[in-house]
Design a protein around this motif. Sequence first.
Motif, short mmCIF file in Angstrom:
data_model
loop_
_atom_site.label_atom_id
_atom_site.label_comp_id
_atom_site.label_asym_id
_atom_site.label_seq_id
_atom_site.Cartn_x
_atom_site.Cartn_y
_atom_site.Cartn_z
N GLU A 159 -0.07 -35.10 0.27
CA GLU A 159 0.16 -36.11 -0.77
C GLU A 159 0.41 -35.46 -2.13
OE1 GLU A 159 -2.30 -39.89 0.91
OE2 GLU A 159 -3.44 -38.44 -0.25
N ALA A 160 -0.66 -35.16 -2.86
CA ALA A 160 -0.53 -34.61 -4.22
C ALA A 160 -1.58 -33.52 -4.40
CB ALA A 160 -0.71 -35.69 -5.28
N PRO A 161 -1.32 -32.53 -5.24
CA PRO A 161 -2.32 -31.47 -5.45
C PRO A 161 -3.59 -32.02 -6.09
CG PRO A 161 -0.15 -30.82 -6.29
CD PRO A 161 -0.08 -32.28 -5.98
N ASP B 54 -4.25 -27.26 -8.08
CA ASP B 54 -3.64 -27.08 -9.40
C ASP B 54 -4.01 -25.72 -10.00
OD1 ASP B 54 -2.29 -27.93 -11.82
OD2 ASP B 54 -4.26 -28.26 -12.68
N LEU B 55 -5.25 -25.30 -9.79
CA LEU B 55 -5.69 -24.02 -10.34
C LEU B 55 -5.06 -22.83 -9.60
CD1 LEU B 55 -9.49 -24.78 -10.89
CD2 LEU B 55 -7.71 -24.59 -12.64
N LYS B 56 -4.91 -22.97 -8.30
CA LYS B 56 -4.43 -21.85 -7.48
C LYS B 56 -2.92 -21.87 -7.28
CE LYS B 56 -5.67 -19.29 -3.30
NZ LYS B 56 -6.53 -19.26 -2.09
N GLY B 57 -2.31 -23.05 -7.41
CA GLY B 57 -0.87 -23.16 -7.18
C GLY B 57 -0.49 -23.15 -5.71
N GLU B 58 -1.42 -23.57 -4.85
CA GLU B 58 -1.19 -23.57 -3.40
C GLU B 58 -1.71 -24.87 -2.81
OE1 GLU B 58 -2.67 -21.09 0.56
OE2 GLU B 58 -2.64 -20.11 -1.41
N PRO B 59 -0.99 -25.48 -1.86
CA PRO B 59 -1.45 -26.75 -1.28
C PRO B 59 -2.58 -26.56 -0.29
CG PRO B 59 0.58 -26.06 -0.21
CD PRO B 59 0.33 -25.07 -1.33
N PHE B 60 -3.40 -27.59 -0.16
CA PHE B 60 -4.48 -27.65 0.82
C PHE B 60 -5.42 -26.46 0.72
CE2 PHE B 60 -1.55 -30.67 2.76
CZ PHE B 60 -2.41 -31.65 3.25
N VAL B 61 -6.15 -26.38 -0.38
CA VAL B 61 -7.23 -25.40 -0.52
C VAL B 61 -8.53 -26.17 -0.69
CG1 VAL B 61 -5.71 -23.64 -1.49
CG2 VAL B 61 -6.90 -25.20 -3.02
N LYS C 267 -9.76 -26.06 4.39
CA LYS C 267 -10.46 -25.42 5.50
C LYS C 267 -10.42 -26.29 6.75
CE LYS C 267 -13.65 -22.80 2.56
NZ LYS C 267 -15.08 -22.60 2.16
N LEU C 268 -10.54 -27.60 6.56
CA LEU C 268 -10.44 -28.49 7.71
C LEU C 268 -9.03 -28.45 8.31
CD1 LEU C 268 -11.55 -30.58 9.64
CD2 LEU C 268 -11.13 -32.35 7.89
N LEU C 269 -8.02 -28.42 7.46
CA LEU C 269 -6.65 -28.31 7.97
C LEU C 269 -6.46 -27.01 8.75
CD1 LEU C 269 -3.70 -29.22 8.17
CD2 LEU C 269 -3.30 -28.12 5.95
N PRO D 48 -6.75 -34.58 5.58
CA PRO D 48 -8.06 -33.94 5.80
C PRO D 48 -9.13 -34.38 4.81
CG PRO D 48 -6.31 -32.33 6.02
CD PRO D 48 -5.66 -33.60 5.55
N ALA D 49 -8.78 -34.65 3.55
CA ALA D 49 -9.77 -35.13 2.59
C ALA D 49 -10.34 -36.48 3.02
CB ALA D 49 -9.14 -35.24 1.20
N TYR D 50 -9.51 -37.32 3.63
CA TYR D 50 -10.00 -38.60 4.15
C TYR D 50 -10.92 -38.36 5.34
CZ TYR D 50 -9.89 -42.92 6.90
OH TYR D 50 -10.25 -44.02 7.64
N LEU D 51 -10.59 -37.41 6.21
CA LEU D 51 -11.42 -37.15 7.38
C LEU D 51 -12.79 -36.62 7.00
CD1 LEU D 51 -8.74 -35.55 9.73
CD2 LEU D 51 -9.62 -37.89 9.79
N LEU D 52 -12.87 -35.91 5.89
CA LEU D 52 -14.18 -35.43 5.43
C LEU D 52 -15.11 -36.58 5.04
CD1 LEU D 52 -13.07 -32.36 3.27
CD2 LEU D 52 -14.20 -32.32 5.51
#
Length: 309
Positions: free
Chosen positions: A151-153, A158-165, A170-172, A271-275
């Motif tokens: 979806e969105a960072p 935003d801090l790392k510049g990489e998606p899904f951190v 980790k779940l992904l 994954p954020a929803y699954l958590l």
Amino acid sequence: MSWTDRQRAMLEAMGLKLWTPPAASDAAPALPIAPMPAAAPAPRAAPAVPMAAPVRRGEVPVELPAEVAVAEPPAPRRVAEVLAKALPSATPAAPPPASTSGPSREAIARLDWPALRDEVAACRACSLCESRKNTVFGVGNERAHWMVVGEAPGEQEDLKGEPFVGAAGKLLDSMLRALGLSREEAPPQRQVYIANTLKCRPPRNRNPDPAELAQCEPFLQRQIELIQPRIILAMGRFAVQQLLRSQEPIGRLRGRVHRYQGVPLIVTYHPAYLLRNLPDKARAWEDLCLALKTLDETPARAGDQDGSV
């Protein structure tokens, strides 16, 4: 005083001659005297006008009596405008909005990987550029068989510049490992490519605006065109709605194969929803199995030696 003849004679002997007024019959006729005009009536004094109280800053002038012709008092809005020009503002001027101009879809559709990455990094087409720390372009194999679209960072992205951190990342990674996939360096059939619908983080992790999604859409489209994935895994409501142009909830869209520009697309939960909703992990696993089965039934791309996962 009357003079006798003797007195007159004595005066004449002394060289003095008396003047005798003429008789009434010898006098010139009297001129008629015109009557005096009647005095004009004194002007009526104007009624006294009470003095208006002094006007304080920001107040409308007090209305005067109806007999006195005065200009209509200005409207409150006009008073506010005049005072705003005359008095210095107590608040600093807002910064100018970010420019809504940017490269056209046609121009983006001709960019290669380095130019596309530079264009995203320099993008100021919406207000998200004012609050971002880094743009989140995407990571992975540029010829990957699997493409994951989120979806969105968030804050960590935003801090790392990489998606899904973070925890969601980790779940992904665990979900990908269950399929024999990874975001680490590997051949195209094993290393996925991960991107987001938005390349900048919305402030306070709010939901993306439709205008923001529309501004970023050409970047994601070009990424998909360059990768030519064999299957797309859309994770989360905004990714699904943006790619499928549908307002249906994920629960109604998952469990079947969709298409995006001819590429098979599988819908699943973020994954954020699954958590936050652990029971739905079982449904997400069903979606991954459907994606694996769909890929097995999809013809290999031209130039791929191994069409397997």
